[in-house]
Design a protein around this motif. Structure first.
Motif, PDB file in Angstrom:
ATOM      1  N   VAL A  88       0.840  -1.198   0.000  1.00 45.44           N
ATOM      2  CA  VAL A  88       0.000   0.000   0.000  1.00 45.44           C
ATOM      3  C   VAL A  88       0.874   1.246   0.000  1.00 45.44           C
ATOM      4  O   VAL A  88       1.960   1.259   0.581  1.00 45.44           O
ATOM      5  CB  VAL A  88      -0.938  -0.009   1.229  1.00 45.44           C
ATOM      6  CG1 VAL A  88      -0.152  -0.032   2.531  1.00 45.44           C
ATOM      7  CG2 VAL A  88      -1.895   1.172   1.201  1.00 45.44           C
ATOM      8  N   ARG A  89       0.364   2.295  -0.653  1.00 50.94           N
ATOM      9  CA  ARG A  89       1.092   3.567  -0.692  1.00 50.94           C
ATOM     10  C   ARG A  89       0.102   4.717  -0.705  1.00 50.94           C
ATOM     11  O   ARG A  89      -1.045   4.570  -1.129  1.00 50.94           O
ATOM     12  CB  ARG A  89       1.992   3.647  -1.929  1.00 50.94           C
ATOM     13  CG  ARG A  89       1.250   3.744  -3.244  1.00 50.94           C
ATOM     14  CD  ARG A  89       2.177   3.800  -4.435  1.00 50.94           C
ATOM     15  NE  ARG A  89       3.022   2.631  -4.530  1.00 50.94           N
ATOM     16  CZ  ARG A  89       2.619   1.449  -4.988  1.00 50.94           C
ATOM     17  NH1 ARG A  89       1.363   1.267  -5.375  1.00 50.94           N
ATOM     18  NH2 ARG A  89       3.433   0.433  -5.032  1.00 50.94           N
ATOM     19  N   ASP A  90       0.565   5.869  -0.232  1.00 55.22           N
ATOM     20  CA  ASP A  90      -0.121   7.137  -0.456  1.00 55.22           C
ATOM     21  C   ASP A  90       0.947   8.152  -0.814  1.00 55.22           C
ATOM     22  O   ASP A  90       2.095   7.776  -1.131  1.00 55.22           O
ATOM     23  CB  ASP A  90      -0.972   7.551   0.756  1.00 55.22           C
ATOM     24  CG  ASP A  90      -0.171   7.765   2.035  1.00 55.22           C
ATOM     25  OD1 ASP A  90       1.066   7.919   1.952  1.00 55.22           O
ATOM     26  OD2 ASP A  90      -0.771   7.782   3.121  1.00 55.22           O
ATOM     27  N   GLU A  91       0.626   9.434  -0.760  1.00 56.11           N
ATOM     28  CA  GLU A  91       1.607  10.432  -1.189  1.00 56.11           C
ATOM     29  C   GLU A  91       2.759  10.590  -0.202  1.00 56.11           C
ATOM     30  O   GLU A  91       3.785  11.195  -0.529  1.00 56.11           O
ATOM     31  CB  GLU A  91       0.916  11.782  -1.384  1.00 56.11           C
ATOM     32  CG  GLU A  91       0.246  12.325  -0.142  1.00 56.11           C
ATOM     33  CD  GLU A  91      -0.563  13.567  -0.412  1.00 56.11           C
ATOM     34  OE1 GLU A  91      -0.791  14.334   0.538  1.00 56.11           O
ATOM     35  OE2 GLU A  91      -0.973  13.783  -1.559  1.00 56.11           O
ATOM     36  N   ARG A  92       2.610  10.027   1.010  1.00 52.61           N
ATOM     37  CA  ARG A  92       3.659  10.153   2.021  1.00 52.61           C
ATOM     38  C   ARG A  92       4.430   8.863   2.265  1.00 52.61           C
ATOM     39  O   ARG A  92       5.596   8.873   2.627  1.00 52.61           O
ATOM     40  CB  ARG A  92       3.056  10.563   3.378  1.00 52.61           C
ATOM     41  CG  ARG A  92       2.161  11.766   3.377  1.00 52.61           C
ATOM     42  CD  ARG A  92       1.526  11.948   4.760  1.00 52.61           C
ATOM     43  NE  ARG A  92       0.510  12.980   4.796  1.00 52.61           N
ATOM     44  CZ  ARG A  92      -0.748  12.806   4.426  1.00 52.61           C
ATOM     45  NH1 ARG A  92      -1.157  11.618   3.998  1.00 52.61           N
ATOM     46  NH2 ARG A  92      -1.619  13.799   4.481  1.00 52.61           N
ATOM     47  N   THR A  93       3.759   7.725   2.100  1.00 49.92           N
ATOM     48  CA  THR A  93       4.266   6.458   2.611  1.00 49.92           C
ATOM     49  C   THR A  93       4.091   5.344   1.591  1.00 49.92           C
ATOM     50  O   THR A  93       3.103   5.326   0.844  1.00 49.92           O
ATOM     51  CB  THR A  93       3.498   6.061   3.893  1.00 49.92           C
ATOM     52  OG1 THR A  93       3.547   7.141   4.823  1.00 49.92           O
ATOM     53  CG2 THR A  93       4.071   4.807   4.530  1.00 49.92           C
ATOM     54  N   GLU A  94       5.030   4.408   1.563  1.00 42.57           N
ATOM     55  CA  GLU A  94       4.907   3.211   0.734  1.00 42.57           C
ATOM     56  C   GLU A  94       5.386   2.020   1.554  1.00 42.57           C
ATOM     57  O   GLU A  94       6.491   2.043   2.101  1.00 42.57           O
ATOM     58  CB  GLU A  94       5.719   3.347  -0.552  1.00 42.57           C
ATOM     59  CG  GLU A  94       5.554   2.166  -1.480  1.00 42.57           C
ATOM     60  CD  GLU A  94       6.061   2.447  -2.891  1.00 42.57           C
ATOM     61  OE1 GLU A  94       6.037   1.517  -3.716  1.00 42.57           O
ATOM     62  OE2 GLU A  94       6.474   3.585  -3.156  1.00 42.57           O
ATOM     63  N   LEU A  95       4.541   0.975   1.646  1.00 40.06           N
ATOM     64  CA  LEU A  95       4.848  -0.160   2.502  1.00 40.06           C
ATOM     65  C   LEU A  95       4.721  -1.476   1.755  1.00 40.06           C
ATOM     66  O   LEU A  95       3.821  -1.648   0.926  1.00 40.06           O
ATOM     67  CB  LEU A  95       3.875  -0.203   3.693  1.00 40.06           C
ATOM     68  CG  LEU A  95       3.817   1.019   4.612  1.00 40.06           C
ATOM     69  CD1 LEU A  95       2.703   0.835   5.632  1.00 40.06           C
ATOM     70  CD2 LEU A  95       5.158   1.243   5.302  1.00 40.06           C
ATOM     71  N   THR A  96       5.613  -2.421   2.084  1.00 43.13           N
ATOM     72  CA  THR A  96       5.426  -3.806   1.661  1.00 43.13           C
ATOM     73  C   THR A  96       4.445  -4.473   2.633  1.00 43.13           C
ATOM     74  O   THR A  96       4.065  -3.898   3.654  1.00 43.13           O
ATOM     75  CB  THR A  96       6.752  -4.570   1.691  1.00 43.13           C
ATOM     76  OG1 THR A  96       7.204  -4.644   3.059  1.00 43.13           O
ATOM     77  CG2 THR A  96       7.805  -3.889   0.828  1.00 43.13           C
ATOM     78  N   TYR A  97       4.086  -5.727   2.331  1.00 45.67           N
ATOM     79  CA  TYR A  97       3.189  -6.444   3.242  1.00 45.67           C
ATOM     80  C   TYR A  97       3.826  -6.641   4.615  1.00 45.67           C
ATOM     81  O   TYR A  97       3.155  -6.502   5.651  1.00 45.67           O
ATOM     82  CB  TYR A  97       2.782  -7.782   2.627  1.00 45.67           C
ATOM     83  CG  TYR A  97       1.599  -7.659   1.698  1.00 45.67           C
ATOM     84  CD1 TYR A  97       0.314  -7.910   2.154  1.00 45.67           C
ATOM     85  CD2 TYR A  97       1.763  -7.268   0.376  1.00 45.67           C
ATOM     86  CE1 TYR A  97      -0.782  -7.786   1.305  1.00 45.67           C
ATOM     87  CE2 TYR A  97       0.679  -7.136  -0.481  1.00 45.67           C
ATOM     88  CZ  TYR A  97      -0.591  -7.392  -0.003  1.00 45.67           C
ATOM     89  OH  TYR A  97      -1.671  -7.250  -0.841  1.00 45.67           O
ATOM     90  N   ALA A  98       5.115  -6.958   4.643  1.00 45.92           N
ATOM     91  CA  ALA A  98       5.793  -7.152   5.935  1.00 45.92           C
ATOM     92  C   ALA A  98       5.852  -5.836   6.710  1.00 45.92           C
ATOM     93  O   ALA A  98       5.636  -5.813   7.930  1.00 45.92           O
ATOM     94  CB  ALA A  98       7.204  -7.697   5.713  1.00 45.92           C
ATOM     95  N   GLN A  99       6.130  -4.732   6.021  1.00 45.98           N
ATOM     96  CA  GLN A  99       6.183  -3.431   6.687  1.00 45.98           C
ATOM     97  C   GLN A  99       4.812  -3.023   7.222  1.00 45.98           C
ATOM     98  O   GLN A  99       4.706  -2.472   8.315  1.00 45.98           O
ATOM     99  CB  GLN A  99       6.715  -2.379   5.718  1.00 45.98           C
ATOM    100  CG  GLN A  99       8.195  -2.548   5.404  1.00 45.98           C
ATOM    101  CD  GLN A  99       8.641  -1.680   4.231  1.00 45.98           C
ATOM    102  OE1 GLN A  99       7.840  -1.311   3.367  1.00 45.98           O
ATOM    103  NE2 GLN A  99       9.928  -1.364   4.192  1.00 45.98           N
ATOM    104  N   LEU A 100       3.757  -3.308   6.459  1.00 50.43           N
ATOM    105  CA  LEU A 100       2.418  -3.013   6.948  1.00 50.43           C
ATOM    106  C   LEU A 100       2.134  -3.799   8.227  1.00 50.43           C
ATOM    107  O   LEU A 100       1.598  -3.256   9.203  1.00 50.43           O
ATOM    108  CB  LEU A 100       1.365  -3.351   5.896  1.00 50.43           C
ATOM    109  CG  LEU A 100      -0.101  -3.227   6.370  1.00 50.43           C
ATOM    110  CD1 LEU A 100      -0.442  -1.768   6.671  1.00 50.43           C
ATOM    111  CD2 LEU A 100      -1.058  -3.808   5.342  1.00 50.43           C
TER     112      LEU A 100
END
Length: 496
Positions: free
Chosen positions: A20-32
């Motif tokens: 998932v990502r937005d204009e501030r953040t981008e995450l992998t499944y593990a990071q989420l």
């Protein structure tokens, strides 16, 4: 039930996949997963546990998703609140839901003694203090509040089993796959965005990009940048997209389909979208009480303009007469639904729950007809029906005629009081983008209505507004229009 959309139930093979990502953040499944655990530890320290409720009053952003899943990690439920609500509106939902903690952008906007956690204070690294998750399908997951068109909003109780059934139903219907990528533009306090745009792709390891707001040019730029394979939106969004100047020619080749729902749309809009952008636009139908969607025209298959498609897999959609009997295809009646997606009930509203679910069917309050192939056509809302001199008139039929005029962006028809007939037909329209309200020829609209409708269905007045009022989920606010008619007596004349 699989609950594969939950981070602690996902396969390890998803760990390094973009999530998932937005204009501030981008995450992998593990990071989420780590962000969810970190936020859950904070909520637990503030007393949240099994059976609690966490209120989330945030605009579209990654932290909203993290907070909802953090509540679920603890066995609690989440209630998403429209971030534009006034203090009175927010206080009603917070108090009615029994929320223990509120996560908000601005902690000062929430009144009273409730615990408030600012979104910027959310932890991102877990300490590893949480016990193993033990999520049951019977656990309450969401309290989604209805738009409140009649009285105060009610909390729709959706458990994890409801959500899982909805994901399975929608996922099969749209053939969701790991290489899909959803561009989320609808507000995440609405169950459509939560289930169709977020949790369904999460269940198969697909990607999600979250937009905070909609602007036609910026939205198409996001399509070119992020290359989504699908998105879900409301008719107003598609109306704005097709109204863009002809020299706006974005590359939308990544999009394999788009979904339209939440409000009725004329068949002309679907044809215009497909002609302009080249991808299929499928219309679906459902209620928050049914965890979002119950029918949808197929992505790959026969799409019937003017219908909202057949029942989604795992659901039963039927038409019921006033006496409680089910009527044959081709006959008109109330749309009723059965399936694992149907809500548990309304929070602390046993009478309303019994009225809506008492006979084992979810009563939608919508009037519809199933054709010979099981495709559903929504005629109107039972409560929107106009009774003129004893004759039932369904506004949607008149709205479709008004929508067919190219100068009209949106149309809404309501009943106005009349001393002779009881009610008469009153119409409101807004002009197409970049057109002044004066460009709408009211006489031409009335003539169009006279040519296509019987006399009793022709509006006694057509009023041109700069924009039609909307409720918090983007639907035209007909109660407001009825109040305008009642207060101003605008049942005659051409405009207000």
């Amino acid at each position: 039930m699989s609950l594969d959309h939950l981070p602690w139930r996902r396969p390890a093979s998803y760990d390094d996949r973009p999530c998932v990502r937005d204009e501030r953040t981008e995450l992998t499944y593990a990071q989420l997963g780590r962000r969810v655990d970190a936020a859950a530890e904070q909520l637990a320290a503030r007393g949240v546990g099994p059976g609690s409720v966490v209120a989330v009053m945030l605009p579209n952003r990654v932290e909203l998703l993290v907070t909802i899943m953090a509540a679920w990690r603890l066995g609690a439920a989440a209630t998403p609140i429209n971030p534009t609500f006034t203090a009175s509106e927010a206080d009603h939902q917070i108090g009615d839901s029994g929320a223990l903690v509120v996560v908000a952008t601005d902690p000062t906007v929430v009144q009273g003694d409730i615990v408030v956690l600012g979104v910027d204070a959310l932890a991102t690294t877990p300490a590893g203090t949480l016990p193993a998750a033990d999520t049951s399908t019977d656990d309450l997951a969401l309290l989604v509040y209805t738009s409140g068109s009649t009285g105060r909003p009610k909390g729709v109780m959706l458990d994890h089993g409801n959500i899982d059934a909805m994901i399975a139903s929608m996922g099969e219907a749209i053939a969701i796959r790991p290489d899909d990528h959803c561009l989320l533009v609808l507000p995440l306090f609405h169950v459509n965005a939560i289930c169709v745009s977020w949790l369904t792709p999460m269940s198969v390891g697909a990607q999600l990009t979250v937009l905070q707001r909609f602007h036609p040019v910026e939205f198409l730029r996001a399509v070119e940048t992020y290359r989504p394979t699908y998105f879900s939106a409301v008719p107003t969004i598609y109306s704005h997209l097709v109204a863009l100047p002809v020299d706006v020619q974005p590359d939308v080749s990544s999009v394999r389909f788009a979904i339209c729902g939440a409000a009725p749309a004329p068949p002309e809009l679907f044809a215009a979208v497909e002609a302009r952008f080249g991808f299929p636009l499928v219309e679906g139908y459902g209620l928050s009480e049914g965890t979002c969607a119950s029918t949808c025209n197929p992505v790959d298959g026969v799409r019937k303009p003017g219908t909202v498609g057949p029942a989604l897999p795992g659901q039963l959609v039927a038409i019921m007469a006033p006496d409680g009997s089910l009527v044959p295809n081709g006959e008109r009646g109330e749309v009723v639904i059965k399936g694992g997606n149907v809500m548990r009930g309304y929070l602390n509203r046993p009478e309303a729950t019994a009225e809506t679910l008492g006979d084992g069917w979810l009563h939608t309050g919508d009037v519809g007809i199933l054709d010979e192939d099981g495709y559903l056509r929504i005629v109107d809302r039972i409560k929107d029906m106009i009774i003129r001199g004893g004759e039932n008139i369904y506004p949607k039929e008149i709205e479709n005629v008004l929508h067919s005029d190219p100068s009209v962006l949106e149309a809404a028809v309501v009943g106005g009081p009349d001393p002779v007939y009881g009610e008469v037909v009153v119409a409101f329209v807004s002009a197409a983008p970049d057109s002044p309200a004066a460009a709408v020829d009211v006489d031409a609209l009335l003539e169009r209505c006279r040519a296509e409708l019987t006399k009793i269905k022709v509006p006694v007045a057509v009023h041109v507004l700069e924009a039609l009022p909307k409720n918090p989920v983007g639907k035209i606010d007909k109660p407001h229009l009825r109040a305008l008619v009642a207060a101003a007596g605008v049942t005659t004349g051409k405009g207000v």
